[in-house]
Design a protein around this motif. Sequence first.
Motif, PDB file in Angstrom:
ATOM      1  N   LEU B  51      26.817  -8.840  45.753  1.00  0.00           N
ATOM      2  CA  LEU B  51      27.133  -9.182  47.144  1.00  0.00           C
ATOM      3  C   LEU B  51      28.610  -8.919  47.441  1.00  0.00           C
ATOM      4  O   LEU B  51      29.179  -9.484  48.374  1.00  0.00           O
ATOM      5  N   TRP B 221      30.180 -23.178  50.223  1.00  0.00           N
ATOM      6  CA  TRP B 221      29.753 -22.194  51.219  1.00  0.00           C
ATOM      7  C   TRP B 221      30.634 -22.286  52.464  1.00  0.00           C
ATOM      8  O   TRP B 221      30.964 -21.282  53.073  1.00  0.00           O
ATOM      9  N   TRP B 237      30.686  -8.910  54.762  1.00  0.00           N
ATOM     10  CA  TRP B 237      29.816  -9.628  53.819  1.00  0.00           C
ATOM     11  C   TRP B 237      30.404 -10.968  53.404  1.00  0.00           C
ATOM     12  O   TRP B 237      29.684 -11.880  53.052  1.00  0.00           O
ATOM     13  N   PHE B 241      27.174 -13.717  53.861  1.00  0.00           N
ATOM     14  CA  PHE B 241      26.337 -14.313  52.815  1.00  0.00           C
ATOM     15  C   PHE B 241      26.442 -15.843  52.690  1.00  0.00           C
ATOM     16  O   PHE B 241      25.411 -16.503  52.556  1.00  0.00           O
ATOM     17  N   LEU B 244      24.373 -17.277  55.398  1.00  0.00           N
ATOM     18  CA  LEU B 244      22.951 -17.061  55.137  1.00  0.00           C
ATOM     19  C   LEU B 244      22.432 -18.122  54.165  1.00  0.00           C
ATOM     20  O   LEU B 244      21.345 -18.675  54.354  1.00  0.00           O
ATOM     21  N   CYS B 245      23.233 -18.419  53.146  1.00  0.00           N
ATOM     22  CA  CYS B 245      22.832 -19.460  52.185  1.00  0.00           C
ATOM     23  C   CYS B 245      22.664 -20.805  52.886  1.00  0.00           C
ATOM     24  O   CYS B 245      21.671 -21.504  52.662  1.00  0.00           O
TER      25      CYS B 245
END
Lengths: 314, 272
Positions: B51, B221, B237, B241, B244-245
């Motif tokens: 990622l 996060w 990114w 990401f 998204l988590c």
Amino acid sequence: MLRFVLGRILSAIPTLLIVSVTVFFLIRLVPGDPAALLLGDHGDAAALAELRAQLGLDQSVLTQFRIWFFKVLSGDFGTSIWVGEPVLPLIIQKFLVSVQVVIPAVILATLIAVPAGILAAARQNSVVDVGLISVATLLLSIPTFWLGLLFLLVFGLHLGWLPVVGYVSVRTDFVGGLLYLILPILTLLLHEIGTIIRMSRASTLEVLRLDYITHARAKGLSEGAILWRHTFKNAFGPTLTLLGLILGNLLSGIAVIETVFTIPGLGRLMVDAIYARDYPVIQGCMLFIAFIYILVNLFIDLLYSFFDPKVMTQ
Amino acid sequence: MRRFAPNALIGGVLIGLLFGVAALQTFWMPHDPLKLNFAARLQAPSAEFLLGTDEFGRDIVSRLMMGASTSVSIALMTVGLAVLLGTTIGLVSGYNRGLVDRIIMTFNDALLAFPGMLLALGLLSVFGANQYGIIVALGLAYTPSVARVIRGAVMSLREREFIRASRTMSNSEIYTMMRHVLPNCLAPLIVLATSMFGWTLLSESALSFLGLGVPPPAPTWGNMLAAGRPFIEQASWLAIFPGLCISLTLLGINLLGDALRDRLDPQMRGAV
């Protein structure tokens, strides 16, 4: 009616009082001498003693609370340590900025989500229902600060339609200011749509199950008439209550949106005050938001009696 | 019952995955999540860094894994604290009624008059903006809701025959509470605890995003998302990401919560 309204208004007073007490003593939990905190690093012993006397810190806690409380009642929330300005005008100025995002978002979300929830309930377990409830659950699960960043990425950076950073007040430049508000409003709106659709659907289902709806169907009324005339008014109550909670949560949770979109609002003020350990501002923000929250919920309680007159007799 | 299966399945898989990853990272991560590697700054996702890497060349996958474990443990401790305090207060209040109940509940309702996040922010300013501050602040902010739910359940239970029977058998009050009252409060408590787990995770991410949560270099996060924000143009990114988590986890919890409610609270079946 009048008795109900007065009763509700009076019942808010103890809550407001206890909230004030909580805010006052919460800040007292901070380790250390408030006067030393207020002065920061640049205070000598004489200045400290003078400030302690001025703030009434040499008096008993009850006296301190009384002095503080009457000052608050007269609109004196103290002075910011960081900015050096009176707290209340600062808060009101920032509040008026936050409101420009929160109010349109909540109104638009209600206008979209309430009918959507009713539609989903009317067609329970159909493709429409499953689709709407899935979208709602998905929207509910996306944190606003991430959705906001994605919008900035797509509409700001890739498509270049809307400004990315900065903020212009709608009062100085109406159209330009509006451009800065579109994405934050859209972000909040989508998140709240998720919450409201679920509530609106749930309370509509609850009402549709009742006997008088079966009776209305037996009379041969059209589904549209049943939903609008007989269901909506009874099913809107819980959604209305939810709206009050949403407004309060938005006012305290809006800091993330204001951070993403660099809007100088109330949420940002409070977070910056926490960074700076600017206790008068923290205290002022807490008190102000809690008061607004209680007043909004009081207003909604009163409005509730229009949708469900039964509450007046309880 | 119709909607139970897919909801529970998807939610269960997502949350299972979360706990799995949180456990896995103690044994194995593809790279060291804290090791700086300036040669590999801001690399796009590739075979080596699935990622991509952040502005210090740290592997995003490893940081997300470590962040999962941080978020899960903070959320579990917060919910644990709120459940412990709230249950105790609710049991005492509901079981004693009278003056004790009146005093506790007046105070409780006053705390409920604050929006949760506002109370948490205020408490955070007192306890300090860090990991432990978050647990205490959010835990205390959620306690009044738990207390209210438990008290409600106890009030409806305490005059029921089997509770009276237990008292008639001269069981001690504490024994009766623990053995007979508490187990019957579990259903609403589980539903509430599941929601609280989601709220905590979201609030912790939001607070970390604001810089009031877990301080860097430890990844969460929320603080990864905040750190990635200035680089959103060149390295999107970094912001995509972690968000998204968070979203997938919250989706899992919401689905699982709905399924649990359907299961444990049959009156509400298919409603929310």
